[in-house]
Design a protein around this motif. Structure first.
Motif, PDB file in Angstrom:
ATOM      1  N   THR A 120       0.679  -1.093   0.013  1.00 57.46           N
ATOM      2  CA  THR A 120       0.105   0.112  -0.068  1.00 57.46           C
ATOM      3  C   THR A 120       0.782   1.294  -0.040  1.00 57.46           C
ATOM      4  N   ASN A 121       0.291   2.466  -0.654  1.00 58.45           N
ATOM      5  CA  ASN A 121       0.804   3.692  -0.486  1.00 58.45           C
ATOM      6  C   ASN A 121      -0.057   4.111   0.872  1.00 58.45           C
ATOM      7  N   ARG A 122       0.248   5.256   1.312  1.00 60.31           N
ATOM      8  CA  ARG A 122      -0.295   5.830   2.611  1.00 60.31           C
ATOM      9  C   ARG A 122      -1.633   6.035   2.551  1.00 60.31           C
ATOM     10  N   LYS A 123      -2.265   6.392   1.445  1.00 59.98           N
ATOM     11  CA  LYS A 123      -3.592   6.735   1.206  1.00 59.98           C
ATOM     12  C   LYS A 123      -4.251   5.450   1.231  1.00 59.98           C
ATOM     13  N   GLU A 124      -3.939   4.473   0.488  1.00 60.10           N
ATOM     14  CA  GLU A 124      -4.491   3.007   0.618  1.00 60.10           C
ATOM     15  C   GLU A 124      -4.457   2.495   2.039  1.00 60.10           C
ATOM     16  N   LEU A 125      -3.275   2.617   2.704  1.00 60.02           N
ATOM     17  CA  LEU A 125      -3.313   2.054   3.957  1.00 60.02           C
ATOM     18  C   LEU A 125      -4.386   2.824   4.789  1.00 60.02           C
ATOM     19  N   ARG A 126      -4.727   4.032   4.597  1.00 57.36           N
ATOM     20  CA  ARG A 126      -5.520   4.845   5.389  1.00 57.36           C
ATOM     21  C   ARG A 126      -7.017   3.996   5.292  1.00 57.36           C
TER      22      ARG A 126
ATOM     23  N   ARG B  80     -13.412  10.531   2.053  1.00 60.59           N
ATOM     24  CA  ARG B  80     -13.029  11.347   3.423  1.00 60.59           C
ATOM     25  C   ARG B  80     -14.064  10.389   4.585  1.00 60.59           C
ATOM     26  N   VAL B  81     -13.433  10.944   5.635  1.00 58.09           N
ATOM     27  CA  VAL B  81     -14.217  10.138   6.815  1.00 58.09           C
ATOM     28  C   VAL B  81     -15.440  11.108   6.915  1.00 58.09           C
ATOM     29  N   ALA B  82     -16.556  10.289   7.316  1.00 59.07           N
ATOM     30  CA  ALA B  82     -17.844  11.036   7.371  1.00 59.07           C
ATOM     31  C   ALA B  82     -17.861  12.071   8.674  1.00 59.07           C
ATOM     32  N   SER B  83     -18.683  13.018   8.306  1.00 56.07           N
ATOM     33  CA  SER B  83     -18.772  14.052   9.249  1.00 56.07           C
ATOM     34  C   SER B  83     -19.937  14.788   9.024  1.00 56.07           C
TER      35      SER B  83
ATOM     36  N   ILE C 280       2.406  19.310   2.804  1.00 55.86           N
ATOM     37  CA  ILE C 280       1.978  18.129   3.423  1.00 55.86           C
ATOM     38  C   ILE C 280       1.396  16.931   2.285  1.00 55.86           C
ATOM     39  N   GLU C 281       0.651  16.010   2.564  1.00 48.76           N
ATOM     40  CA  GLU C 281       0.370  14.912   1.763  1.00 48.76           C
ATOM     41  C   GLU C 281      -0.668  15.679   0.744  1.00 48.76           C
ATOM     42  N   ALA C 282      -0.983  14.967  -0.276  1.00 47.46           N
ATOM     43  CA  ALA C 282      -1.984  15.390  -1.270  1.00 47.46           C
ATOM     44  C   ALA C 282      -3.493  15.383  -0.711  1.00 47.46           C
ATOM     45  N   GLY C 283      -4.242  16.132  -1.161  1.00 46.87           N
ATOM     46  CA  GLY C 283      -5.686  16.258  -0.665  1.00 46.87           C
ATOM     47  C   GLY C 283      -6.347  15.000  -1.018  1.00 46.87           C
ATOM     48  N   ILE C 284      -7.476  14.731  -0.662  1.00 48.58           N
ATOM     49  CA  ILE C 284      -8.391  13.556  -0.275  1.00 48.58           C
ATOM     50  C   ILE C 284      -9.710  13.955  -1.268  1.00 48.58           C
TER      51      ILE C 284
ATOM     52  N   ALA D  17      -2.800  10.139   7.158  1.00 47.34           N
ATOM     53  CA  ALA D  17      -3.543  11.241   7.010  1.00 47.34           C
ATOM     54  C   ALA D  17      -3.515  12.033   5.949  1.00 47.34           C
ATOM     55  N   GLN D  18      -4.470  12.591   5.053  1.00 49.20           N
ATOM     56  CA  GLN D  18      -4.371  13.331   3.926  1.00 49.20           C
ATOM     57  C   GLN D  18      -5.036  14.589   4.140  1.00 49.20           C
ATOM     58  N   LYS D  19      -4.939  15.450   3.446  1.00 48.23           N
ATOM     59  CA  LYS D  19      -5.256  16.767   3.605  1.00 48.23           C
ATOM     60  C   LYS D  19      -6.497  17.033   2.970  1.00 48.23           C
ATOM     61  N   LEU D  20      -7.617  17.656   3.591  1.00 49.34           N
ATOM     62  CA  LEU D  20      -8.782  18.172   3.025  1.00 49.34           C
ATOM     63  C   LEU D  20      -8.591  19.714   2.327  1.00 49.34           C
TER      64      LEU D  20
END
Length: 304
Positions: free
Chosen positions: A118-124, A278-281, A269-273, A236-239
């Motif tokens: 995985t890359n970091r986004k996939e591991l997330r 996104r995690v639901a909010s 920082i890391e690329a945006g998502i 973590a990925q930036k919004l």
């Protein structure tokens, strides 16, 4: 189950291993990963006894001096210190494909029914929604150390261990989800280094808003120095959209701010998502009344 055995089985069940990454210029790169098959090395030989690392009986193995380099120091990981060989599963976890110059130690991964590099986004995404047990989760920070022998095989999707470099971190999925949600909103205005260390740029605090910064910082501070925060920051990925940040401040922090801050420089920082990642909010009257959204709202409350 010893972790290397789960890893080896997952690898054998995976016909092709694909790694989504980026080159030095930031361009998307997809490559196939070919690990060394221990059964195809000239060092594999017939032997009777128990594996030096896992301690399991074996009929074939590789001599310790052939499997480990001169800089290997984790001799205390041996379950059978008197052993002279390591089994095929343990060998797979430590060998390097000399032609491709790659080894398992170089990658973050999920090992379950199959092996996922995985890359970091996939591991997330995997940590938010883990596979069916048993499974392994690894964060290879330095990409130089043999971590599999130190990992813990997980049998729960709700509370599980993530091997963060040489440290096993116990992750409660509820707390992880909510802390990740908080961090990804905070990354709009600050760098990962600032959040991890607590040493912030005064200019960025003023741009973001002192009251807003204090609200975020007060919630993050109790986790600073913990393994959970390390794992969260690793994935973590930036919004990217201010509307999402304002929504979070309104619904979770009870702070109303409609004016978007302007930064003289963009934090590195890391690329945006994307929205769908996104995690639901929730956000006041914009909240979704679906069961999944209601569950997310409840998880937010439990963290704070």
């Amino acid at each position: 189950m010893y972790p290397s055995h789960l890893l080896y089985k997952a690898w054998k069940n995976t016909p092709k291993i694909i790694h989504n990454t980026k080159d030095a210029k930031g361009n998307e790169l997809v490559r196939e990963i070919e690990f060394q098959d221990p059964m195809k090395t000239n060092d594999m030989e017939e032997t009777n006894g128990n594996c030096f690392l896992c301690g399991d009986p074996m009929t074939q193995g590789i001599k310790i001096k052939k499997a480990f380099s001169s800089v290997f120091t984790d001799w205390n990981q041996a379950n059978n210190p008197q052993g002279t060989h390591i089994c095929s599963a343990c060998a797979f976890s430590v060998l390097t494909n000399k032609k491709a110059r790659i080894g398992v130690r170089m990658f973050s991964l999920i090992a379950a029914d199959k092996l996922y590099i995985t890359n970091r986004k996939e591991l997330r995404e995997w940590l938010l929604d883990p596979p069916e047990p048993p499974f392994l989760a690894m964060c290879a920070v330095s990409q130089k150390k043999h971590l599999i022998m130190k990992a813990i095989v997980n049998y729960s999707r709700d509370i599980f261990s993530v091997q963060y470099e040489e440290t096993p971190v116990t992750v409660d999925r509820v707390k992880f989800t909510n802390l990740l949600n908080l961090i990804e909103h905070f990354l709009y205005g600050f760098t990962k280094t600032e959040i991890l260390t607590g040493q912030y740029s005064q200019k960025r605090i003023l741009d973001f808003g002192i009251e807003e910064w204090e609200a975020f910082e007060n919630r993050i501070k109790p986790y600073r120095g913990t393994g959970l925060l390390d794992v969260v920051m690793f994935v973590a990925q930036k919004l990217e959209e201010w509307e999402e940040i304002a929504c979070f401040m309104d619904s979770e922090l009870k702070i109303k701010r409609q004016v978007q801050p302007h930064y003289s420089s963009t934090p590195s920082i890391e690329a945006g998502i994307k929205k769908e990642d996104r995690v639901a909010s929730t956000c006041g009257d914009k909240s979704n009344d679906s069961p999944k959204s209601q569950q997310s709202e409840q998880l937010q409350l439990e963290l704070f």
